[in-house]
Design a protein around this motif. Structure first.
Motif, short mmCIF file in Angstrom:
data_model
loop_
_atom_site.label_atom_id
_atom_site.label_comp_id
_atom_site.label_asym_id
_atom_site.label_seq_id
_atom_site.Cartn_x
_atom_site.Cartn_y
_atom_site.Cartn_z
N VAL A 7 26.10 49.30 38.14
CA VAL A 7 26.28 48.30 37.09
C VAL A 7 27.41 48.72 36.14
O VAL A 7 28.23 47.88 35.74
CB VAL A 7 24.97 48.10 36.30
N VAL A 8 27.46 49.99 35.79
CA VAL A 8 28.44 50.47 34.81
C VAL A 8 29.75 50.88 35.46
O VAL A 8 30.83 50.57 34.95
CB VAL A 8 27.85 51.65 34.01
N SER A 9 29.68 51.58 36.59
CA SER A 9 30.89 52.21 37.13
C SER A 9 31.66 51.35 38.13
O SER A 9 32.78 51.71 38.48
CB SER A 9 30.52 53.55 37.79
N ASN A 10 31.09 50.23 38.58
CA ASN A 10 31.81 49.38 39.53
C ASN A 10 33.16 48.94 38.99
O ASN A 10 34.16 48.91 39.73
CB ASN A 10 30.96 48.15 39.89
N GLU A 11 33.19 48.61 37.70
CA GLU A 11 34.44 48.12 37.12
C GLU A 11 35.49 49.22 37.03
O GLU A 11 36.69 48.95 37.06
CB GLU A 11 34.18 47.51 35.76
N TYR A 12 35.05 50.46 36.89
CA TYR A 12 36.00 51.57 36.89
C TYR A 12 36.59 51.79 38.28
O TYR A 12 37.78 52.02 38.43
CB TYR A 12 35.31 52.85 36.41
N SER A 13 35.74 51.73 39.30
CA SER A 13 36.20 51.99 40.66
C SER A 13 37.12 50.89 41.18
O SER A 13 37.99 51.14 42.02
CB SER A 13 35.01 52.17 41.61
N THR A 14 36.95 49.66 40.68
CA THR A 14 37.80 48.55 41.13
C THR A 14 39.00 48.32 40.22
O THR A 14 39.89 47.54 40.56
CB THR A 14 36.98 47.25 41.19
N GLY A 15 39.02 48.99 39.06
CA GLY A 15 40.11 48.80 38.11
C GLY A 15 39.94 47.59 37.20
O GLY A 15 40.81 47.31 36.37
N MET A 16 38.81 46.90 37.33
CA MET A 16 38.56 45.71 36.51
C MET A 16 38.23 46.05 35.07
O MET A 16 38.20 45.17 34.21
CB MET A 16 37.40 44.90 37.12
N ILE A 17 37.99 47.32 34.78
CA ILE A 17 37.61 47.72 33.43
C ILE A 17 38.70 47.35 32.42
O ILE A 17 38.39 46.97 31.28
CB ILE A 17 37.30 49.24 33.38
N ARG A 18 39.97 47.45 32.82
CA ARG A 18 41.05 47.11 31.89
C ARG A 18 41.01 45.62 31.52
O ARG A 18 41.20 45.25 30.37
CB ARG A 18 42.39 47.47 32.51
N THR A 19 40.74 44.78 32.53
CA THR A 19 40.64 43.35 32.28
C THR A 19 39.45 43.04 31.38
O THR A 19 39.55 42.22 30.45
CB THR A 19 40.50 42.58 33.61
N SER A 20 38.34 43.70 31.64
CA SER A 20 37.12 43.46 30.86
C SER A 20 37.31 43.86 29.41
O SER A 20 36.90 43.14 28.49
CB SER A 20 35.95 44.25 31.47
#
Length: 255
Positions: free
Chosen positions: A81-94
């Motif tokens: 739930v937390v780390s998926n966005e880091y592994s896909t790079g979506m964290i910057r967009t979020s």
């Protein structure tokens, strides 16, 4: 972005990712299947137990035997739930969409916690009733002293496991690193520390060892200095520490 919109966005993210749905489903299936198996085996072996073991027999706790593996699926859920966005790079967009990092993180955790609590409670009640059906004449009733507390506690325990994993994943950011630490810790290290006499007094204050006390109705004859709710409180403190660490690091470092 308003907090309610962030919550809705996080709900959409969680339910749209197949891996998170599958891990929650696996937590239910594994917990129920193993609990029923152990309960059936315990019923068959009850008459051959020693008098001491029969007196200390805890039918409610037996039905929760599957949680030892079900919690591993909850760990995976919390990490993904937390780390998926880091592994896909979506964290910057979020974070560009939600610059208030505290709002972003705690909205994610709130949605995931609500989901894991709902799944945990359903799993706990099903595990109890199915396990008691397997135990036959040795079963407990939901109205017996301490049983409802243990069943409700089972749902809380699974939700806290997921929350602790979210906090660790927020600190480490990497799903592989988070799972590489959490899986051995809960599956091996905690059990070893909790069962070796030299480290037993330390092990009993680890999150899973303390929290799982809530699942027991028949209290073991040991010198543990806390009761069921005290143990769950200790686990909650671990969760708060992990979430606080994740929040502080998210605020201080780049995406």
């Amino acid at each position: 972005m308003a907090a309610i919109q962030v919550v809705r966005s996080e709900w959409t993210k969680i339910r749209s990712v197949a891996s998170t749905v599958w891990t929650l489903s696996l937590a239910v299936v594994v917990t129920l299947a193993l609990g029923m198996l152990i309960s059936a085996l315990s019923r068959n072996e009850f008459d051959t137990m020693s008098a001491k073991d029969q007196v200390s027999f805890d039918p409610t706790f037996i039905s929760f035997a599957g949680m030892s593996l079900g919690q591993l699926a909850m760990i995976v859920f919390g990490v993904l739930v937390v780390s998926n966005e880091y592994s896909t790079g979506m964290i910057r967009t979020s974070l560009a969409a939600v610059p208030q990092r505290g709002t972003f993180l705690f909205s994610k955790i709130a949605v995931a916690t609500g989901l894991s609590l709902a799944v945990g409670l359903v799993t706990s009640f099903l595990a109890f009733f199915l396990g008691q059906a397997m135990l036959g004449s040795h079963r407990a009733s939901i109205g017996d002293t301490g049983v409802l507390r243990a069943v409700l506690g089972g749902g809380l325990y699974m939700a806290l496991i997921a929350m602790f994993s979210m906090g660790v994943a927020a600190m480490l950011r990497s799903p592989m690193l988070s799972l590489g630490i959490l899986m051995p810790f809960f599956f091996l290290i905690s059990n070893i520390l909790g069962n070796v006499s030299a480290t037993k007094k330390i092990g009993r204050f680890l999150p899973d060892q303390a929290g799982s006390r809530i699942l027991r109705v028949v209290t073991p004859l040991d010198d543990t200095p806390y009761g069921p709710w005290g143990g769950l409180g200790i686990m909650a403190l671990w969760v708060l520490a992990a979430l606080a660490g994740g929040y502080v690091l998210l605020k201080r470092r780049d995406a």
